[in-house]
Design a protein around this motif. Structure first.
Motif, mmCIF file in Angstrom:
data_model
loop_
_atom_site.group_PDB
_atom_site.id
_atom_site.type_symbol
_atom_site.label_atom_id
_atom_site.label_comp_id
_atom_site.label_asym_id
_atom_site.label_seq_id
_atom_site.Cartn_x
_atom_site.Cartn_y
_atom_site.Cartn_z
ATOM 1 N N ARG A 35 0.799 -1.300 0.074
ATOM 2 C CA ARG A 35 -0.011 -0.029 0.067
ATOM 3 C C ARG A 35 0.873 1.244 -0.058
ATOM 4 O O ARG A 35 2.129 1.139 0.471
ATOM 5 N N SER A 36 0.270 2.393 -0.442
ATOM 6 C CA SER A 36 0.805 3.461 -0.505
ATOM 7 C C SER A 36 0.575 4.367 0.861
ATOM 8 O O SER A 36 -0.567 4.851 0.869
ATOM 9 N N GLY A 37 1.334 5.146 1.735
ATOM 10 C CA GLY A 37 0.869 5.632 2.735
ATOM 11 C C GLY A 37 1.186 7.065 2.457
ATOM 12 O O GLY A 37 0.646 8.130 2.886
ATOM 13 N N CYS A 38 2.605 7.415 1.778
ATOM 14 C CA CYS A 38 2.772 8.727 1.548
ATOM 15 C C CYS A 38 3.461 9.035 -0.047
ATOM 16 O O CYS A 38 3.402 10.171 -0.264
ATOM 17 N N CYS A 43 7.041 6.725 5.194
ATOM 18 C CA CYS A 43 6.332 6.141 6.083
ATOM 19 C C CYS A 43 6.453 4.743 6.088
ATOM 20 O O CYS A 43 6.138 3.861 7.163
ATOM 21 N N LEU A 56 11.536 0.340 -0.080
ATOM 22 C CA LEU A 56 10.298 1.048 -0.225
ATOM 23 C C LEU A 56 9.995 1.156 -1.568
ATOM 24 O O LEU A 56 10.589 1.759 -2.308
ATOM 25 N N CYS A 58 7.503 2.266 -2.932
ATOM 26 C CA CYS A 58 7.093 3.741 -3.597
ATOM 27 C C CYS A 58 8.281 4.459 -4.448
ATOM 28 O O CYS A 58 7.557 5.127 -5.348
HETATM 29 S S1 FES Z 1 4.382 4.829 0.594
HETATM 30 FE FE1 FES Z 1 5.331 5.905 2.344
HETATM 31 S S2 FES Z 1 7.437 5.217 2.271
HETATM 32 FE FE2 FES Z 1 6.373 4.356 0.604
#
Ligand code: FES
Ligand code: FES
Length: 155
Positions: A35-38, A43, A56, A58
């Protein structure tokens, strides 16, 4: 372009854009634990393993995964079972949004450090943010897991 890689032990070929993140590709492959948090490397929620190392997803360009082995939580459910049980018992799984990334980081830590101290644990997991638990319940769960592992291995 075509990305060929191993995902949770299975060979995969996916059409990707050269500027796509690994996170986006993994979700397209059905790994919805990722999932993507930021989306800005802050995150830890998108943590997966590439060749056994936590990264990470993302901010990991998908083309870099060419020929590599990627592991998401879907691929380590058995290994994660004890940790998930302790997280639930300690009330450390509240909204659950951070849990997959947190679990991938904890399992990577245990593979790397085997029997970490509390300081090492806090340092290793400092990039995994959780807006619900205040971290204490998560840490209690890991301490319980470490105790169980010591008992099992008679350390
Ligand atoms: S979505 Fe937050 S570090 Fe990758
Ligand atoms: S349990 Fe909700 S963000 Fe961690």
């Amino acid at each position: 372009m075509t990305l060929t890689f191993t995902l949770n032990g299975r060979k995969m070929s996916q059409e990707i854009s050269p500027d796509e993140s690994l996170l986006s590709v993994l979700r397209r492959c059905g790994c919805y634990s990722v999932r993507s948090g930021c989306d800005t490397s802050n995150c830890g929620i998108c943590t997966v393993w590439v060749d056994g190392h936590a990264i990470l997803s993302c901010s990991y360009p998908a083309p870099r995964a060419e020929g590599r082995s990627v592991t998401t939580m879907e691929g380590v459910r058995d290994e994660a079972q004890d940790l998930m049980t302790f997280l639930a018992e300690e009330g450390a799984d509240q909204c659950g949004f951070c849990s997959p990334g947190f679990i991938m980081s904890v399992l990577a830590m245990l593979r790397e450090l085997k029997d970490p101290t509390v300081d090492e644990m806090e340092q290793y997991l400092s990039g995994n943010l959780c807006r619900c638990t205040g971290y204490n319940s998560q840490h209690r769960a890991i301490v319980k897991l470490l105790e169980k592992r010591r008992d099992e291995h008679h350390v």
